[in-house]
Scaffold this motif. Sequence first.
Motif, short mmCIF file in Angstrom:
data_model
loop_
_atom_site.label_atom_id
_atom_site.label_comp_id
_atom_site.label_asym_id
_atom_site.label_seq_id
_atom_site.Cartn_x
_atom_site.Cartn_y
_atom_site.Cartn_z
N ALA A 162 0.84 -1.22 0.00
CA ALA A 162 0.00 0.00 0.00
C ALA A 162 0.87 1.26 0.00
CB ALA A 162 -0.93 -0.01 1.22
N GLN A 163 1.94 1.24 0.79
CA GLN A 163 2.82 2.42 0.84
C GLN A 163 3.55 2.59 -0.49
OE1 GLN A 163 2.91 4.82 2.92
NE2 GLN A 163 4.75 5.91 2.21
N SER A 164 3.93 1.50 -1.12
CA SER A 164 4.59 1.59 -2.42
C SER A 164 3.68 2.26 -3.45
CB SER A 164 5.00 0.20 -2.90
OG SER A 164 5.51 0.27 -4.22
N GLN A 165 2.40 1.87 -3.47
CA GLN A 165 1.43 2.51 -4.38
C GLN A 165 1.35 4.01 -4.12
OE1 GLN A 165 -2.65 0.75 -4.99
NE2 GLN A 165 -1.83 -0.69 -3.51
N LYS A 166 1.37 4.35 -2.83
CA LYS A 166 1.20 5.76 -2.44
C LYS A 166 2.33 6.64 -2.95
CE LYS A 166 0.37 8.40 1.75
NZ LYS A 166 0.51 8.37 3.21
N ARG A 167 3.51 6.04 -3.15
CA ARG A 167 4.68 6.83 -3.58
C ARG A 167 5.14 6.47 -5.00
NH1 ARG A 167 4.26 10.41 -1.05
NH2 ARG A 167 4.77 10.72 1.14
N SER A 168 4.34 5.71 -5.72
CA SER A 168 4.79 5.23 -7.03
C SER A 168 4.55 6.24 -8.14
CB SER A 168 4.06 3.93 -7.37
OG SER A 168 4.23 3.59 -8.73
N ALA A 169 5.60 6.57 -8.86
CA ALA A 169 5.49 7.50 -9.99
C ALA A 169 4.59 6.93 -11.09
CB ALA A 169 6.88 7.79 -10.56
N VAL A 170 4.77 5.66 -11.41
CA VAL A 170 4.01 5.08 -12.53
C VAL A 170 2.56 4.80 -12.13
CG1 VAL A 170 3.86 3.15 -14.15
CG2 VAL A 170 6.09 4.14 -13.60
N PHE A 171 2.34 4.37 -10.89
CA PHE A 171 0.95 4.17 -10.42
C PHE A 171 0.19 5.48 -10.53
CE2 PHE A 171 -2.35 4.06 -7.16
CZ PHE A 171 -2.97 2.84 -7.42
N GLY B 121 9.80 14.02 -20.37
CA GLY B 121 8.86 13.99 -19.26
C GLY B 121 9.39 14.80 -18.09
N ALA B 122 8.60 15.76 -17.63
CA ALA B 122 9.00 16.62 -16.51
C ALA B 122 8.53 16.01 -15.20
CB ALA B 122 8.39 18.01 -16.69
N HIS B 123 9.48 15.77 -14.31
CA HIS B 123 9.20 15.00 -13.10
C HIS B 123 9.82 15.70 -11.89
CE1 HIS B 123 9.62 10.80 -11.02
NE2 HIS B 123 8.50 11.38 -10.69
N ASP B 124 8.98 16.14 -10.99
CA ASP B 124 9.44 16.76 -9.74
C ASP B 124 9.56 15.64 -8.71
OD1 ASP B 124 9.71 18.06 -7.31
OD2 ASP B 124 8.33 19.70 -7.87
N ILE B 125 10.80 15.24 -8.41
CA ILE B 125 10.97 14.04 -7.58
C ILE B 125 10.69 14.27 -6.09
CG2 ILE B 125 12.61 12.99 -9.21
CD1 ILE B 125 14.80 13.58 -7.03
N ARG B 126 10.30 15.51 -5.73
CA ARG B 126 9.87 15.72 -4.34
C ARG B 126 8.63 14.89 -4.02
NH1 ARG B 126 9.26 21.99 -3.79
NH2 ARG B 126 8.44 21.63 -5.90
N GLY B 127 7.84 14.56 -5.06
CA GLY B 127 6.65 13.74 -4.83
C GLY B 127 7.00 12.34 -4.35
N ILE B 128 7.79 11.62 -5.14
CA ILE B 128 8.11 10.23 -4.77
C ILE B 128 8.97 10.15 -3.52
CG2 ILE B 128 7.79 9.19 -7.05
CD1 ILE B 128 10.79 9.36 -7.53
N LEU B 129 9.73 11.21 -3.24
CA LEU B 129 10.56 11.21 -2.02
C LEU B 129 9.76 11.56 -0.77
CD1 LEU B 129 13.86 12.91 -3.26
CD2 LEU B 129 13.63 10.54 -2.42
N GLY B 130 8.53 12.03 -0.96
CA GLY B 130 7.73 12.45 0.18
C GLY B 130 8.21 13.76 0.78
N ALA B 131 8.88 14.60 -0.03
CA ALA B 131 9.40 15.87 0.47
C ALA B 131 8.34 16.96 0.47
CB ALA B 131 10.60 16.32 -0.38
N SER B 133 3.99 17.07 0.03
CA SER B 133 2.77 16.30 -0.26
C SER B 133 1.91 16.97 -1.32
CB SER B 133 1.96 16.09 1.03
OG SER B 133 1.63 17.33 1.59
N ASP B 134 2.23 18.21 -1.72
CA ASP B 134 1.48 18.86 -2.80
C ASP B 134 2.03 18.51 -4.17
OD1 ASP B 134 -0.24 20.09 -1.07
OD2 ASP B 134 0.96 21.93 -0.92
N VAL B 135 3.17 17.83 -4.22
CA VAL B 135 3.78 17.48 -5.51
C VAL B 135 3.35 16.07 -5.89
CG1 VAL B 135 5.97 17.06 -6.70
CG2 VAL B 135 5.77 18.98 -5.10
N ARG B 136 2.87 15.89 -7.09
CA ARG B 136 2.43 14.56 -7.50
C ARG B 136 3.63 13.64 -7.73
NH1 ARG B 136 -0.34 14.21 -13.40
NH2 ARG B 136 -0.21 12.01 -12.80
N ASN B 137 3.36 12.33 -7.71
CA ASN B 137 4.44 11.35 -7.89
C ASN B 137 4.85 11.19 -9.35
OD1 ASN B 137 4.46 10.58 -5.12
ND2 ASN B 137 2.66 9.30 -5.47
#
Lengths: 185, 185
Positions: A162-171, B121-131, B133-137
């Motif tokens: 569940a946590q992986s989904q929450k942080r997954s770029a591709v999901f 593809g433009a990707h703000d990696i603050r999303g996946i890092l959890g830095a 929460s307003d930035v998408r993954n």
Amino acid sequence: MTAVDSIDNGVNVQALLEAREALKGAPEAAQFTWRSTTRWENGVHTTSTVKDYSGLGADHEHKAESTFVADHPEVFAATDNGITPIEYLLVGLGSCLTAGIASVAQNRGIQLRSVEATLEGAHDIRGILGADSDVRNGYNGIKVSFNIDADASKEDIEALVAQSQKRSAVFDALTNPTDVTVEVV
Amino acid sequence: MTAVDSIDNGVNVQALLEAREALKGAPEAAQFTWRSTTRWENGVHTTSTVKDYSGLGADHEHKAESTFVADHPEVFAATDNGITPIEYLLVGLGSCLTAGIASVAQNRGIQLRSVEATLEGAHDIRGILGADSDVRNGYNGIKVSFNIDADASKEDIEALVAQSQKRSAVFDALTNPTDVTVEVV
């Protein structure tokens, strides 16, 4: 050495946690650009290459250039020199969620022994053929099934996933809309 | 032989038009299932394989099994054994739109000489890092630039590209939401 220190899924969580802290104060550095090039071969057969990307305020190269062939299968009267474009989405999704599971497991002190994901994408091809305008072109849905062997309860394993989904770029990219601009230069 | 007959982009448009007509009366046959399997190697390094799929009421296999490596780059403190999962989305998008251009060009009697797509593809990696929460993954946006050499006006080439987007499975999958179900078995 604590119990958690002895867990090794091969993920450098410390570096990721440090990056998270560092990028909180440096949003420009967090802007990555991923790139690919697709070249038409013949028919619906293409070759795509990936090598360069930008991020952390600099240009980078992967250790090696990767090449990917796409085609349509013989049942579509094509040459099947490689997988279909839409199957690449399953590859991206499976690899992203699995990488996330390894990272979260490391952070939670859970030793993984094996992780395998099986993906199925349901696709009504009447959409792309133009046979029915009410049918969408993409997948009607994707199902991912994980088989995970780890030093953890079923409940903890489900929480990892569940946590992986929450942080997954591709999901995120598949479950939410992304703006795609197409131009002819 | 008419002028259109002499056009050859390697796409069997006649078979596709016949499939469109046939599937209008056989919606069950139009239900395809595409499949992949992802196996965790170590860290965020995975190997995915694609071989089987189902459609037209039967199970099929691609001519060959394809294997795809994914990893994270060294700037993410990983081993960079392959491209990142999110880069696979660019491969899928570029190959899908390019295949569509070849198919539409064949149907419209336009001879292609070369097609090359460049994707970013433009990707703000603050999303996946959890830095933040307003930035998408996922991607904030994707830009595709086509360079096409064909026996056609710029206007006709732009119309080709527009029609390809309209029928593209991957363009739809990225620009519209898809239901993704993840389970632990």
